[in-house]
Write a protein that holds these residues in place. Structure first.
Motif, short mmCIF file in Angstrom:
data_model
loop_
_atom_site.label_atom_id
_atom_site.label_comp_id
_atom_site.label_asym_id
_atom_site.label_seq_id
_atom_site.Cartn_x
_atom_site.Cartn_y
_atom_site.Cartn_z
N UNK A 1 22.49 -12.93 -55.37
CA UNK A 1 22.17 -13.10 -53.96
C UNK A 1 22.98 -14.26 -53.37
N UNK A 2 23.01 -15.37 -54.11
CA UNK A 2 23.76 -16.53 -53.60
C UNK A 2 25.23 -16.17 -53.45
N UNK B 1 27.36 -26.44 -52.32
CA UNK B 1 27.00 -25.75 -51.09
C UNK B 1 26.80 -26.71 -49.94
N UNK B 2 26.13 -27.84 -50.20
CA UNK B 2 25.82 -28.70 -49.07
C UNK B 2 27.06 -29.36 -48.51
N UNK C 1 24.19 -25.08 -58.01
CA UNK C 1 25.28 -24.93 -57.04
C UNK C 1 25.05 -25.69 -55.75
N UNK C 2 23.90 -26.41 -55.68
CA UNK C 2 23.60 -27.06 -54.39
C UNK C 2 24.63 -28.06 -53.90
N UNK D 1 29.68 -27.71 -48.11
CA UNK D 1 30.31 -26.51 -47.56
C UNK D 1 31.56 -26.08 -48.32
N UNK E 1 21.30 -15.38 -58.54
CA UNK E 1 22.71 -15.77 -58.56
C UNK E 1 23.54 -14.76 -57.77
N UNK F 1 25.71 -13.89 -50.43
CA UNK F 1 25.52 -14.54 -49.14
C UNK F 1 26.66 -15.51 -48.84
N UNK F 2 27.21 -16.14 -49.88
CA UNK F 2 28.35 -17.03 -49.65
C UNK F 2 29.58 -16.22 -49.23
N UNK G 1 32.21 -23.55 -50.08
CA UNK G 1 31.62 -22.30 -50.51
C UNK G 1 32.52 -21.50 -51.44
N UNK H 1 29.52 -13.53 -47.60
CA UNK H 1 29.28 -13.17 -46.21
C UNK H 1 29.59 -14.34 -45.29
N UNK H 2 29.17 -15.54 -45.69
CA UNK H 2 29.44 -16.72 -44.87
C UNK H 2 30.94 -16.97 -44.73
#
Lengths: 395, 370
Positions: free
Chosen positions: B63-64, B22-23, B18-19, B25, B61, B67-68, B27, B70-71
């Motif tokens: 967790x990711x 993610x990078x 998923x990087x 953005x 997974x 956290x996304x 999300x 949440x972001x």
């Protein structure tokens, strides 16, 4: 646009460890974010300033600051622009503009700026009236006004209570409640006494050279919280003589309160003159000039009473001392004190001891006016703390 | 990361999956991807309540995903998805529950970062006290583990001897976890407006992270400025200055000292000196985005709207990567609204600039287009 102080931008940190799936990604994102603190990206309170997003609340005593901008939206040049800003309240109309001269010309896409400040001194509806007069390219004289209405609210609820001490001192307790929606830092709460009194404020504890507030670390007042401030007022010597005879309402002084909120936004209020109803003393007032706080059990101690004639006639007084259960008087009872004219006072030293420990109330003095054959009783004149001086088991 | 043969349904999980999303953005797209990957794991949409089979990969997974969410500020969604995990100590979240998959391994499979996120979440949903309770629990665990390590025992208190470098690595790890938890606690207290406790907590982090002393003391000073207690703020800023004078020149330290000074001028209504001081920061660090933004803000308070707008617009054009940020855009749109009633066009232009660059996660509320 109202210019309240800017606010500091806060971040919401989302982190992970190197061993987790995103690896260094979250940390990198936070490092690249311009609003985080470099080196401590998990610190929520950043350093970026954000302009005020809405008018907010304004309270009595605060300063109303506003940006006034006149912008030429058209594609023509306008001449002789005069901008006037007035503040209209229910009772008066104030002129706030810095300059009263007209600007010669305003090109398209340009603007005339002004920042006005005004300390708000009234509660209720205020209207900012901005009037612009100008001459168009074709020589037409034009004029328009814009109105901005806002309410000024009350920030503090102040309650006062007076306590009369056995001496001539008066204690003032001021209860201040924050009725705004944000925390307030109380910078100064002082009592300005009237000319009759000297004031000592009792709101800081001095240890060595540093004075610390009695509120300790809680230097601010949260919304709806209340705080009490204590002041001791002593009548000045020239008025002290008359203090016993003062009847009715006397003016004590007024409270001066200065507070600060977000980024030093300042507010200041003064109460009206506080008044106190002097307690009625009857014909004769017996007060204590000198009395110790703590005495030893069964050890005689000295007190000095002050007897003031508060009536309109001369008195011839006889003093009798009656022993109570715990209070025992020393000396001669039934003495003649001599004549006392209206308004005059005399000092009477007495000796007494207590036969019981604890907080004892001094009672048992009787004054008789021989002219009218009237007896005045004085009980519970003052309190004294009686302790046992012996450290052994005997006590 | 161990990629074990038993990853369910034969879906190979790599770190980089998923990087790229993610990078850049994106999300929202990344969240969707985690949903698909979890479904492949047998744990996707609609699978709550069924017998679980967690692996370390599937938990990462989760967790990711959380956290996304949440972001993206989708806190309620995150809370709903967290619920089936309970308090993260259910038996099926421990290695011992899967003896065939993880023979001989002991302990919790839940990543520490996930525990932290789970603890922080309630404060964003109006339940800060619950967040504090969970964070205090985490803090107690960290302290207990550090105590065990200090006594020469293993993390869980057993008498297993650890090699010296393992012990040191473990100590470093748990110390950094402890200070991370304390940051969360202090941030939560700040959110609750309990300034006295927040200041105390930030202060106590200094002993664990001495290299962040300057930032922490400055941050505490800013808290006092927010309350209105300018004198105490000045005292903290003076501590920072003293430390700077003793240690010698350090770029970020010097910047900090100047920033603090500028904030004090602001609190004294001295916008002119505040502006000059922010400009001094720019002499040392010309690309400092905070100083640039704050200098422009000061100009507005000095009655120089056009200049302020010019500065901010220039910054956005020159370096959009840095300046297309929520806070800067808020300031720009506020000034557009002040300038003219025809601000919509300019705001629209900003939206176009943002759309080209930012991912699908950009919070367009700051453009105030509605």
């Amino acid at each position: 646009m109202r210019l309240t102080k800017p606010t500091l931008f806060t971040n919401l940190p989302v982190t992970c460890e190197g061993r987790d799936l995103p690896g260094d990604l979250f940390a990198q994102l936070m490092r690249e974010d311009p609003s985080t603190i470099k080196g401590a990206e998990t610190l929520m309170l950043g350093e970026m300033l954000t302009l005020p997003q809405n008018f907010g609340n304004i309270f009595l005593g605060e300063t109303f600051s506003s940006y006034i901008s006149v912008h030429n939206d058209s594609n023509q040049v306008v001449k002789d622009i005069l901008v006037k800003a007035d503040l209209q309240t229910s009772s008066q109309r104030l002129n706030l503009s810095a300059s009263n001269t007209a600007v010669a010309e305003l090109k398209p896409e340009c603007c005339i700026d002004d920042v006005i400040h005004h300390e708000v001194k009234e509660i209720g509806t205020h209207i900012l009236v901005c009037a612009v007069s100008y001459t168009s390219q074709f020589g037409e004289k034009l004029y328009f006004r814009k109105f901005f209405k806002f309410q000024v609210l009350k920030p503090l609820d102040v309650k006062t209570k007076f306590y009369n001490a056995e001496t001539d001192e008066v204690f003032l307790e001021a209860q201040i409640q924050n009725i705004t929606t944000s925390p307030m830092f109380m910078e100064k709460v002082s009592l300005e006494p009237s000319m009759m009194y000297n004031v000592t404020e009792l709101n800081s504890v001095t240890s060595r050279d540093q004075g610390e507030s009695t509120f300790g670390k809680m230097s601010y007042l949260q919304p709806m919280d209340t705080r009490q401030y204590l002041y001791c007022l002593k009548p000045k010597t020239e008025y002290a003589e008359k203090a016993g005879v003062i009847k009715g309402v006397t003016v004590i002084g007024k409270l001066d309160i200065v507070w600060k909120t977000n980024l030093g936004e300042r507010g200041r209020l003064q109460t009206s003159q506080l008044q106190r109803m002097a307690p009625g003393y009857g014909d004769i007032r017996l007060s204590l000039e000198v009395i110790p706080d703590t005495v030893n059990l069964e050890e005689p101690f000295d007190i000095v009473c002050k007897i003031t004639n508060c009536s309109e006639r001369t008195m011839d007084l006889v003093m009798e001392m009656c022993n109570m259960r715990s209070i025992h008087w020393c000396g001669i009872s039934g003495r003649q004190l001599g004549k006392l004219t209206p308004g005059a006072s005399l000092l009477l030293p007495l000796t007494v001891f207590s036969s019981e420990q604890g907080l004892q109330s001094i009672s048992g003095l009787r004054l008789t006016d021989t002219f009218l054959k009237r007896t005045y009783e004085y009980d519970d004149i003052a309190q004294v703390c009686v302790v046992c001086p012996f450290m052994s088991n005997e006590c | 990361m161990t990629h074990n043969k038993a990853s369910r349904c034969g879906v190979p999980l790599t770190c980089c999956d998923s990087s790229p999303l993610q990078s850049s953005k994106n999300w929202r797209a990344a969240v969707d991807l985690t949903g698909r990957l979890l479904t492949a794991h047998g744990q996707g949409y609609g699978k709550a309540g069924q017998p679980t089979s967690h692996t370390t990969d599937s938990l990462q997974l989760w967790f990711v995903r959380l956290s996304l969410l949440t972001k993206l500020n989708l806190f309620q969604n995150a809370e709903l998805e967290c619920e089936p995990f309970g308090n993260l100590d259910q038996p099926d979240l421990y290695y011992e529950y899967y003896p065939t998959v993880y023979p001989g391994r002991r302990g919790s499979m839940v990543p520490f970062s996930m525990r932290l996120l789970h603890a922080e979440l309630p404060q964003y949903l109006g339940k800060p006290q619950e967040a504090l309770d969970r964070l205090y629990n985490l803090k107690t665990i960290c302290l207990a583990i550090l105590e065990n390590l200090g006594k020469g025992l293993a993390e869980d208190g057993s008498m297993i001897t650890l090699a010296q470098e393992n012990r040191q690595a473990s100590l470093t790890l748990w110390r950094s976890r402890l200070s991370r938890v304390m940051y969360s606690m202090a941030n939560c207290l700040l959110l609750m407006k309990d300034y006295v406790l927040a200041v105390e907590t930030y202060h106590s982090i200094i002993q664990y992270e001495p290299q962040q002393r300057v930032q922490l003391l400055s941050g505490i000073g800013r808290i006092f400025l927010q309350i209105g207690d300018v004198k105490t703020a000045e005292r903290y800023f003076q501590d920072v200055e003293k430390a700077y004078q003793m240690k010698g020149s350090n770029l970020s330290h010097a910047t900090c000292v100047l920033m603090n000074r500028a904030f004090v001028y602001l609190s004294q209504n001295n916008y002119a000196d505040a502006h000059t001081t922010f400009l001094e920061v720019l002499k040392i660090d010309p690309k400092n985005p905070v100083a640039n933004n704050n200098a422009a803000v000061c100009l507005l308070y000095l009655g120089r709207l056009k200049e302020s707008l010019g500065q901010l617009e220039g910054l956005v054009q020159q370096d959009p990567a840095l300046y297309l940020h929520e806070s800067v855009l808020f300031n720009l749109t506020t000034m557009y609204e002040l300038e003219s009633s025809r601000s919509t066009q300019k705001k629209q232009a900003l939206l176009d600039a943002v759309a080209c660059r930012e991912g699908d996660s950009f919070n367009t509320q700051c453009l105030k287009l509605v």
